[in-house]
Design a protein around this motif. Structure first.
Motif, short mmCIF file in Angstrom:
data_model
loop_
_atom_site.label_atom_id
_atom_site.label_comp_id
_atom_site.label_asym_id
_atom_site.label_seq_id
_atom_site.Cartn_x
_atom_site.Cartn_y
_atom_site.Cartn_z
N UNK A 1 4.00 1.43 -7.22
CA UNK A 1 4.03 0.66 -5.98
C UNK A 1 3.17 -0.58 -6.15
N UNK A 2 3.68 -1.70 -5.70
CA UNK A 2 2.92 -2.94 -5.62
C UNK A 2 2.63 -3.18 -4.14
N UNK A 3 1.35 -3.33 -3.83
CA UNK A 3 0.96 -3.65 -2.45
C UNK A 3 0.19 -4.96 -2.47
N UNK A 4 0.13 -5.61 -1.33
CA UNK A 4 -0.60 -6.87 -1.25
C UNK A 4 -1.41 -6.90 0.04
N UNK B 1 1.37 4.74 -3.55
CA UNK B 1 0.87 3.87 -2.48
C UNK B 1 -0.61 4.12 -2.20
N UNK B 2 -0.98 5.39 -2.09
CA UNK B 2 -2.39 5.72 -1.84
C UNK B 2 -3.27 5.22 -2.99
N UNK B 3 -2.81 5.43 -4.22
CA UNK B 3 -3.58 4.98 -5.38
C UNK B 3 -3.73 3.48 -5.43
N UNK B 4 -2.68 2.76 -5.08
CA UNK B 4 -2.75 1.30 -5.08
C UNK B 4 -3.82 0.80 -4.10
N UNK C 1 -2.24 -5.18 -5.68
CA UNK C 1 -2.72 -3.95 -6.32
C UNK C 1 -1.51 -3.10 -6.70
N UNK C 2 -1.65 -2.35 -7.77
CA UNK C 2 -0.58 -1.49 -8.27
C UNK C 2 -1.07 -0.05 -8.31
N UNK C 3 -0.22 0.88 -7.94
CA UNK C 3 -0.53 2.30 -8.04
C UNK C 3 0.63 3.04 -8.66
N UNK C 4 0.33 4.19 -9.23
CA UNK C 4 1.39 5.03 -9.80
C UNK C 4 1.31 6.42 -9.22
N UNK C 5 2.46 7.07 -9.17
CA UNK C 5 2.52 8.43 -8.66
C UNK C 5 3.42 9.27 -9.52
N UNK C 6 3.17 10.57 -9.50
CA UNK C 6 3.91 11.53 -10.30
C UNK C 6 3.98 12.82 -9.50
N UNK C 7 5.14 13.45 -9.47
CA UNK C 7 5.25 14.75 -8.83
C UNK C 7 6.26 15.59 -9.59
#
Length: 162
Positions: free
Chosen positions: A155-158, A51-54, A5-11
């Protein structure tokens, strides 16, 4: 279910004279620091959201509201640890993360390795799993006028084998 799964973040934060400047978990010497409810570390915050989004979870503000006094002045590494625990509680592990910091000054290249080493320790991953890049906005916009800083993260998580 797909194991990756992939997530993106912006701040984004304003810069303010006289504040400590925390970035990527380390303090950077500078006349200005990011202004925020916590220590305003845009690298840690964008990583939390990625990470949370992923993992299909909510954003950093949902779990660590800037209206909640317990998070006032908090070290953003704590938020990153708590976010990662939520991701790991869902059965995922970090594959890799990639962060881009947009800031006019100070120059960040001398600090990138220290940030990577700090974050690898916090996240309990290898430094090779973390990429941090810095760029400017070529003197355009609020970043170019040195009024603010922003960071983007993916972030890529598995899914861990059961």
């Amino acid at each position: 279910m797909v194991p990756f799964r992939i997530g993106q973040g912006y701040d984004i934060h304003q810069m303010e004279e006289g504040r400590a400047f925390w970035l990527g978990g380390i303090q950077i010497p500078h006349t200005h620091g990011a202004k925020g409810h916590s220590d305003a570390d845009v690298v840690c915050h964008s990583l939390c959201d990625a990470l949370l989004g992923a993992a299909g979870l909510r954003n950093i503000g949902y779990y660590f509201s800037d209206k909640d006094p317990q998070w006032k002045g908090v070290d953003s590494k704590i938020l990153l640890v708590k976010s990662l625990q939520m991701v790991r509680d869902e059965g995922y592990e970090v594959g890799n993360v990639d962060v881009t910091i947009v800031l006019q000054l100070p120059k960040l290249n001398p600090h990138i390795e220290d940030m990577k080493n700090c974050l690898a320790g916090v996240m309990k991953v290898e430094t090779a799993q973390i990429s941090i890049k810095a760029t400017t906005s070529e003197h355009m916009g609020f970043v170019g006028r040195e009024e603010g800083i922003l960071a983007l993260a993916v972030a890529l998580i598995y899914k861990k084998a059961q």
